[in-house]
Motif scaffolding. Structure first.
Motif, PDB file in Angstrom:
ATOM      1  N   SER A 116      27.613  56.982  36.964  1.00  0.00           N
ATOM      2  CA  SER A 116      26.581  56.196  36.290  1.00  0.00           C
ATOM      3  C   SER A 116      26.011  55.223  37.315  1.00  0.00           C
ATOM      4  N   PRO A 117      24.879  54.615  37.014  1.00  0.00           N
ATOM      5  CA  PRO A 117      24.334  53.633  37.966  1.00  0.00           C
ATOM      6  C   PRO A 117      25.249  52.418  38.137  1.00  0.00           C
ATOM      7  N   HIS A 118      26.176  52.226  37.226  1.00  0.00           N
ATOM      8  CA  HIS A 118      27.009  51.023  37.235  1.00  0.00           C
ATOM      9  C   HIS A 118      28.380  51.214  37.870  1.00  0.00           C
ATOM     10  N   THR A 119      28.909  52.433  37.884  1.00  0.00           N
ATOM     11  CA  THR A 119      30.296  52.622  38.315  1.00  0.00           C
ATOM     12  C   THR A 119      30.518  52.316  39.786  1.00  0.00           C
ATOM     13  N   ALA A 120      29.483  52.418  40.595  1.00  0.00           N
ATOM     14  CA  ALA A 120      29.633  52.103  42.019  1.00  0.00           C
ATOM     15  C   ALA A 120      29.983  50.629  42.229  1.00  0.00           C
ATOM     16  N   GLU A 121      29.790  49.810  41.202  1.00  0.00           N
ATOM     17  CA  GLU A 121      30.170  48.400  41.305  1.00  0.00           C
ATOM     18  C   GLU A 121      31.650  48.251  41.647  1.00  0.00           C
ATOM     19  N   LEU A 122      32.465  49.211  41.239  1.00  0.00           N
ATOM     20  CA  LEU A 122      33.904  49.154  41.504  1.00  0.00           C
ATOM     21  C   LEU A 122      34.239  49.347  42.976  1.00  0.00           C
ATOM     22  N   LEU A 123      33.266  49.729  43.782  1.00  0.00           N
ATOM     23  CA  LEU A 123      33.476  49.973  45.203  1.00  0.00           C
ATOM     24  C   LEU A 123      33.014  48.822  46.080  1.00  0.00           C
ATOM     25  N   ASP A 124      32.452  47.802  45.496  1.00  0.00           N
ATOM     26  CA  ASP A 124      31.836  46.718  46.263  1.00  0.00           C
ATOM     27  C   ASP A 124      32.902  45.778  46.824  1.00  0.00           C
ATOM     28  N   ALA A 125      33.154  45.918  48.117  1.00  0.00           N
ATOM     29  CA  ALA A 125      34.162  45.078  48.774  1.00  0.00           C
ATOM     30  C   ALA A 125      33.735  43.616  48.821  1.00  0.00           C
ATOM     31  N   GLU A 126      32.463  43.345  48.602  1.00  0.00           N
ATOM     32  CA  GLU A 126      31.951  41.973  48.603  1.00  0.00           C
ATOM     33  C   GLU A 126      32.014  41.340  47.212  1.00  0.00           C
ATOM     34  N   ALA A 127      32.272  42.154  46.197  1.00  0.00           N
ATOM     35  CA  ALA A 127      32.264  41.648  44.828  1.00  0.00           C
ATOM     36  C   ALA A 127      33.458  40.729  44.586  1.00  0.00           C
ATOM     37  N   ARG A 128      33.209  39.688  43.839  1.00  0.00           N
ATOM     38  CA  ARG A 128      34.255  38.726  43.500  1.00  0.00           C
ATOM     39  C   ARG A 128      35.419  39.406  42.791  1.00  0.00           C
ATOM     40  N   LEU A 129      35.113  40.302  41.861  1.00  0.00           N
ATOM     41  CA  LEU A 129      36.167  40.937  41.078  1.00  0.00           C
ATOM     42  C   LEU A 129      36.942  42.005  41.833  1.00  0.00           C
ATOM     43  N   PHE A 130      36.259  42.779  42.669  1.00  0.00           N
ATOM     44  CA  PHE A 130      36.868  43.976  43.245  1.00  0.00           C
ATOM     45  C   PHE A 130      37.098  43.898  44.738  1.00  0.00           C
TER      46      PHE A 130
ATOM     47  N   GLY B  36      39.071  42.257  46.708  1.00  0.00           N
ATOM     48  CA  GLY B  36      40.462  42.353  47.150  1.00  0.00           C
ATOM     49  C   GLY B  36      41.021  43.754  46.968  1.00  0.00           C
ATOM     50  N   VAL B  37      40.672  44.395  45.866  1.00  0.00           N
ATOM     51  CA  VAL B  37      41.146  45.755  45.599  1.00  0.00           C
ATOM     52  C   VAL B  37      40.593  46.714  46.643  1.00  0.00           C
ATOM     53  N   CYS B  38      39.294  46.616  46.916  1.00  0.00           N
ATOM     54  CA  CYS B  38      38.646  47.504  47.890  1.00  0.00           C
ATOM     55  C   CYS B  38      39.196  47.277  49.293  1.00  0.00           C
ATOM     56  N   THR B  39      39.366  46.022  49.664  1.00  0.00           N
ATOM     57  CA  THR B  39      39.884  45.692  50.988  1.00  0.00           C
ATOM     58  C   THR B  39      41.315  46.189  51.149  1.00  0.00           C
ATOM     59  N   ALA B  40      42.143  45.999  50.142  1.00  0.00           N
ATOM     60  CA  ALA B  40      43.539  46.469  50.204  1.00  0.00           C
ATOM     61  C   ALA B  40      43.595  47.990  50.280  1.00  0.00           C
ATOM     62  N   PHE B  41      42.718  48.661  49.551  1.00  0.00           N
ATOM     63  CA  PHE B  41      42.653  50.126  49.571  1.00  0.00           C
ATOM     64  C   PHE B  41      42.298  50.636  50.966  1.00  0.00           C
ATOM     65  N   THR B  42      41.262  50.070  51.558  1.00  0.00           N
ATOM     66  CA  THR B  42      40.858  50.497  52.902  1.00  0.00           C
ATOM     67  C   THR B  42      41.950  50.189  53.916  1.00  0.00           C
TER      68      THR B  42
END
Length: 187
Positions: free
Chosen positions: A100-114, A116-122
């Motif tokens: 969806s146009p919105h699900t990519a939000e979960l990949l944003d390493a700059e996002a306040r919510l995600f 830390g999750v993205c950075t830890a994953f990488t």
């Protein structure tokens, strides 16, 4: 049983994300999607932000399990193991970018919510790749950590390319040939 209900909350959160995005989703939306009251949802998550953070964590953790399996496959040559780790990252991005146009939000390493999750994953993928490059050895002058960073940069560069899945094989084959200092057969 509580884990099952948490999974249901996160599934409903994902459903709402695909329809409304993070900003427009409310706890009422999540509760309605589940057929529960909002107060019942609060038994499993502290807030909408917590629900989205846990959702991002779950998705990244599931992919990390697949990456670890690819890295640990002792029957596969190192080039395939490295490609397997890179493929799961690329698949996550492509799946979330097209859902969806919105699900990519979960990949944003700059996002306040995600972020830390993205950075830890990488960072976890990087450690897996460093381990593989350390085990197999790298070309003279290439440190395993540098090789891992280059491999991750390759995938990040491919994330918005048309036909990225098909191109990953030849691209990772060429890359690993250079990083490992060997001739690699690309399938």
């Amino acid at each position: 049983m509580a884990t099952d209900r948490l999974d249901e909350v996160l599934d409903a959160t994902y459903d709402c994300l695909t329809r409304y995005g993070v900003r427009r989703t409310t706890m009422d939306d999540i509760a309605t999607t589940m057929g529960m009251s909002r107060s019942a949802v609060y038994q499993y998550v502290r807030s909408k932000d917590d629900a989205f953070r846990q959702l991002a964590g779950r998705l990244h953790d599931e992919v990390l399990v697949r990456a670890r399996q690819a890295a640990a496959d002792q029957d596969a040559p190192y080039t395939e193991r490295i490609r397997g780790v890179l493929a799961v990252k690329l698949d996550l991005v492509l799946e979330l970018s097209t859902a969806s146009p919105h699900t990519a939000e979960l990949l944003d390493a700059e996002a306040r919510l995600f972020g830390g999750v993205c950075t830890a994953f990488t960072a976890a993928l990087r450690r897996l790749l460093i381990g593989l490059f350390t085990e197999t050895g790298t070309a003279e002058g290439v440190d395993p950590a540098e090789a891992a960073d280059i491999a991750i940069a390759l995938v990040i560069g491919m994330e918005n390319m048309p036909d990225a899945r098909r191109l990953l094989g030849p691209a990772s084959g060429a890359l690993t040939a250079g990083l490992l200092g060997a001739t690699v057969v690309v399938r």
